[in-house]
Enzyme design. Sequence first.
Site, PDB file in Angstrom:
ATOM      1  N   CYS A 105       2.856 -10.895  -5.617  1.00  0.00           N
ATOM      2  CA  CYS A 105       4.286 -10.713  -5.360  1.00  0.00           C
ATOM      3  C   CYS A 105       4.502 -10.325  -3.906  1.00  0.00           C
ATOM      4  CB  CYS A 105       4.858  -9.633  -6.280  1.00  0.00           C
ATOM      5  SG  CYS A 105       6.668  -9.495  -6.212  1.00  0.00           S
ATOM      6  N   CYS A 109       7.776  -3.184  -5.705  1.00  0.00           N
ATOM      7  CA  CYS A 109       8.513  -2.306  -6.623  1.00  0.00           C
ATOM      8  C   CYS A 109       7.587  -1.243  -7.216  1.00  0.00           C
ATOM      9  CB  CYS A 109       9.154  -3.119  -7.733  1.00  0.00           C
ATOM     10  SG  CYS A 109      10.294  -4.385  -7.123  1.00  0.00           S
ATOM     11  N   CYS A 112       6.622  -1.479 -11.072  1.00  0.00           N
ATOM     12  CA  CYS A 112       6.155  -2.779 -11.589  1.00  0.00           C
ATOM     13  C   CYS A 112       5.141  -2.584 -12.720  1.00  0.00           C
ATOM     14  CB  CYS A 112       5.531  -3.592 -10.462  1.00  0.00           C
ATOM     15  SG  CYS A 112       4.875  -5.193 -11.004  1.00  0.00           S
TER      16      CYS A 112
END
Length: 383
Positions: A105, A109, A112
Amino acid sequence: MVRLNFLSDICDHDKDFTSIIVVAVLTFGIVGYLVFSRHRKGENRTSGHDKDIGRRVPNDQVQSIYDSKDSPGDGPCTSSDCTASCEEMASKIPLSVNYHFTRQCNYQCGFCFHTAKTSAVLPLAEAKRGLRMLKESGMEKVNFSGGEPFIVQRGSYVGELVIFCKRDLALPSVSIVSNGSLITEKWFQKYGEYLDILAISCDSFHPQVNKEIGRYQGNKNHLQSLQTVRDLCNMYKVAFKINTVVNTCNKDEDMADNILHLAPCRWKVFQCLLIGGENAGENALKHAETYVVSDTEFQAFLDRHKHVQCLVPESNEKMRNSYLILDEYMRFLDCTRGSKDPSKSILDVGVSYALMFSGFDEAMFFKRGGKYVWSKADMKLDW
């Protein structure tokens, strides 16, 4: 006379020898037949197991599967409850499957729950083979997720899977979950007509909060990407959806006006979830403990937005075991123990065998509204 007696003796010996040979041949023939018959029966049982590609495992084989030393889990299962559970799981249909074909990714985040533990991505032909097996086992909807799906081959990998599932497999619903930052109009021009739903993750409408969460990359404007993708969905007739994770950074935010302006077909609102080995525990790449909200805080967020008709809430209880998740190796992930325990790959053992180790709660899937109008042809949206 002597010569005649000698010949007579030879004949008598020949008769005895012939009798011995006949008895030996008959004995070895019977033994050989019995051994061959047992071998053939065993061979048939083995080939029946090896050819289990997307079919139900017979009830009389269920216990032997659980007793196998190669089976996933903590060890042999001998209880009647376990056998019953195994039989029940073997009969389930993978109606809706979430295929996380990459863990990579471009965002960071903090909460996650499917982290970049590997960089593996199956060859396209192998991924298609697994998807066809799932279709033959009853799959009607596939959702491609990550990681970030558009990071692999600049979106062409997921695009080819979308075309394959909609055109070749004729699935009623094909969807993608993305952060939206890598999606281009060129992608929509080539693949948009084959996609039913595109969900974009958005946890806040305040840029600073998105940075605190880690939902950003360099100078990319996440909120601008959200609006751009929404417009492209409208232009190319793809149903637009928003996913939000309620956490300690956004739990007090009022998103109603922004959601109503973007007008998604569904607004899925999740409670931040801890998964051992992913975003919690010693071996995890993320540590989301500080992002977790209480049930009361989650409910307060829902109450604040109860007038938003497209809102679909999912608490930890509803979410944990009600999704069929395939990882990058096409292994089902069992979250019932608080972590993601993988089955063997469906490419190696077939769908129904792997499904028995998915931990899938089918009743909760239907209870949370997992089956809905998920084909854009049936949504009657105002494009």
